[in-house]
Write an enzyme that holds these catalytic residues in place. Structure first.
Site, PDB file in Angstrom:
ATOM      1  NE  ARG A  82       6.015 -47.503  27.363  1.00 35.00           N
ATOM      2  CZ  ARG A  82       5.398 -48.026  28.612  1.00 35.00           C
ATOM      3  NH1 ARG A  82       5.269 -47.053  29.377  1.00 35.00           N
ATOM      4  NH2 ARG A  82       5.600 -49.071  29.120  1.00 35.00           N
ATOM      5  CE  LYS A 128      15.561 -38.226   6.374  1.00 39.85           C
ATOM      6  NZ  LYS A 128      16.606 -38.976   6.866  1.00 39.85           N
ATOM      7  CE1 TYR A 167      20.602 -39.544   8.497  1.00 37.44           C
ATOM      8  CE2 TYR A 167      20.707 -40.562  10.637  1.00 37.44           C
ATOM      9  CZ  TYR A 167      20.567 -39.699   9.717  1.00 37.44           C
ATOM     10  OH  TYR A 167      19.902 -38.215  10.297  1.00 37.44           O
ATOM     11  CG  ASP A 221      18.510 -47.011   6.581  1.00 37.00           C
ATOM     12  OD1 ASP A 221      17.628 -46.552   5.924  1.00 37.00           O
ATOM     13  OD2 ASP A 221      19.110 -46.218   7.535  1.00 37.00           O
TER      14      ASP A 221
HETATM   15  C1  LIG Z   1      17.171 -39.722   7.883  1.00 38.43           C
HETATM   16  C2  LIG Z   1      18.046 -41.267   7.942  1.00 38.43           C
HETATM   17  C3  LIG Z   1      17.812 -41.976   9.081  1.00 38.43           C
HETATM   18  C4  LIG Z   1      17.481 -41.349  10.420  1.00 38.43           C
HETATM   19  O1  LIG Z   1      16.053 -40.988  10.588  1.00 38.43           O
HETATM   20  P1  LIG Z   1      15.320 -40.075  11.533  1.00 38.43           P
HETATM   21  O2  LIG Z   1      13.994 -40.060  11.103  1.00 38.43           O
HETATM   22  O3  LIG Z   1      16.050 -38.770  11.272  1.00 38.43           O
HETATM   23  O4  LIG Z   1      15.583 -40.134  12.888  1.00 38.43           O
HETATM   24  C5  LIG Z   1      18.397 -43.102   8.794  1.00 38.43           C
HETATM   25  N1  LIG Z   1      18.712 -43.673   7.936  1.00 38.43           N
HETATM   26  C6  LIG Z   1      19.026 -42.908   6.679  1.00 38.43           C
HETATM   27  C7  LIG Z   1      19.247 -43.381   5.436  1.00 38.43           C
HETATM   28  C8  LIG Z   1      18.436 -41.499   6.894  1.00 38.43           C
HETATM   29  O5  LIG Z   1      18.398 -40.709   5.567  1.00 38.43           O
END
Ligand SMILES: *Cc1c(COP(=O)(O)O)cnc(C)c1O
Length: 378
Positions: free
Chosen positions: A46, A195, A98, A170
């Site tokens: 962890r 993604k 997001y 992000d």
């Molecule tokens: C999908 C996404 C998130 C969240 O990510 P998860 O892996 O689903 O927790 C955050 N920011 C953006 C721009 C996203 O497309």
């Protein structure tokens, strides 16, 4: 070394190191303690694990940063990030961040005293005006979802530095192949590695990269204390996926340009949103801060009555949320991803019933165009 070479060889620690081509997955949750009274790097997974560490080394190199972190999801990364602050701290967020990030601020961190203001960050003056004496950071996402608005990263960093704030970006939509915010002066980069880094719609994962040592210590503490860390198996899958990140993104982006070209010429389509179209006021900034505009775009259909039929008629593209994988995914932001906002507010922002978001995959472009054509004409 250039990006794709680092993506393929980046987990080696020395030039001469021999890495088995498939690497190894170390699934151990605990490690034998070698010497009484002495702590060691790997004790309990962890806190730290060799396979997760390989991923963390790789993502740091790709973002050209110093410290990388693997998380169990993008939201685990952002959640861990905000736990390093104190009650009473305030943040300026982009209006189109997001939905999950908006949700943790509103429904979780508000209970613990973190404050947030949401502004249209495409105009830097809005950021400036939102700063208060207790502001600690600016959190942006560029290009934004679903209208692909562009925020000036260098400009945001300049304002943050003036006020002693952290700039947090992000970077999910473009990946470090197309955009590297740390090189533009940002302090923190977060990713949904679900993604483009994962790339195959088969992992939920997150990542973070920072340069500052003190900040890194706080993030490392949060990651282990919360237990938000990335599993060894998913770390390995990410290392494997990242080797093809450049070719996947190049191909998806080329498909995107072709599909946009087709849609712009189609009578059923009113408008297309994409960062580098001449109609996007952020085009010049996009071109100055990123290598490309990525593989997500949105378009507006002229006839609201045909939207449902369009979704039902798609045969190659899938009707699904998410992005960044090999499959082309098409979604309806108004009903699936922007549900937290009232209808009038959505419409005012351009998230109408006729808006459709497309995350372009790696299928043959002629098949994709044929699929969109038959679905639009049904
Ligand atoms: C999908 C996404 C998130 C969240 O990510 P998860 O892996 O689903 O927790 C955050 N920011 C953006 C721009 C996203 O497309």
């Amino acid at each position: 070394m250039r990006f794709e070479t680092v993506a393929i060889h980046g987990i080696r620690t020395t030039e001469k190191e021999i890495k088995e081509w498939g690497s190894c997955i170390n699934m151990a949750s605990t490690f034998q303690l070698k010497e009484f009274g002495v702590t060691q790097e790997f004790e309990y997974s962890r806190i730290s694990n060799p396979t997760c560490k390989e991923f963390e080394t790789l993502i740091a190199k790709l973002e050209r940063g110093k410290h990388g972190f693997g998380f169990s999801s993008g939201m685990a990364a952002s959640t861990s990030l905000f736990t390093i602050f104190e009650a009473g701290d305030h943040f300026v967020f982009g209006l189109d961040i997001y939905g999950g990030t908006f949700r943790i601020m509103k429904d979780i961190f508000a209970k613990f005293g973190l404050e947030a203001t949401y502004v249209d960050t495409t105009d830097l003056d809005n950021i400036r005006k939102a700063i208060r004496p207790n502001t600690k950071g600016i959190f942006i996402e560029t290009p934004s979802n679903p209208l692909l608005d562009v925020t000036d990263i260098r400009g945001t960093v300049a304002i943050a530095k003036e006020h002693g704030l952290l700039t947090m970006v992000d970077n999910t939509f473009l990946s470090p192949y197309l955009q590297r915010p740390l090189e533009l002066g940002a302090d923190v980069v977060v990713h949904s590695a679900t993604k483009y880094l994962g790339g195959h719609n088969d992992i939920i994962a997150g990542a973070m990269v920072v340069n500052d040592d003190t900040l890194a210590e706080k993030i490392r503490f949060a990651q282990g204390a919360i237990g938000a860390m990335l599993s060894p198996f998913d770390s390995w899958l990410l290392i494997r996926s990242i080797k093809t990140l450049k070719v996947r993104m190049d191909y998806a982006q080329a498909n995107t340009l072709r599909l946009i070209d087709f849609l712009q010429g189609h009578p059923a389509v009113e408008k297309v949103y994409y960062p580098t179209l001449p109609t996007n006021k952020g085009k010049a900034i996009q071109e100055s801060q990123a290598l490309g505009a990525g593989a997500v775009f949105s378009f507006v259909m002229k006839d609201e009555k045909k939207v449902k039929t369009f979704f039902e008629a798609l045969r190659v593209a899938l009707f699904a949320v998410s992005l960044g994988g090999v499959e082309t995914l098409v979604t309806h932001p108004s009903t699936y991803t922007h549900t937290e906002f009232p209808e009038e507010e959505k419409v005012a922002r351009g998230v109408t019933q006729t808006l459709i978001r497309v995350a372009v995959g790696l299928e043959n472009i002629e098949d994709l165009i044929a699929d969109f054509r038959q679905a639009l004409e049904r």
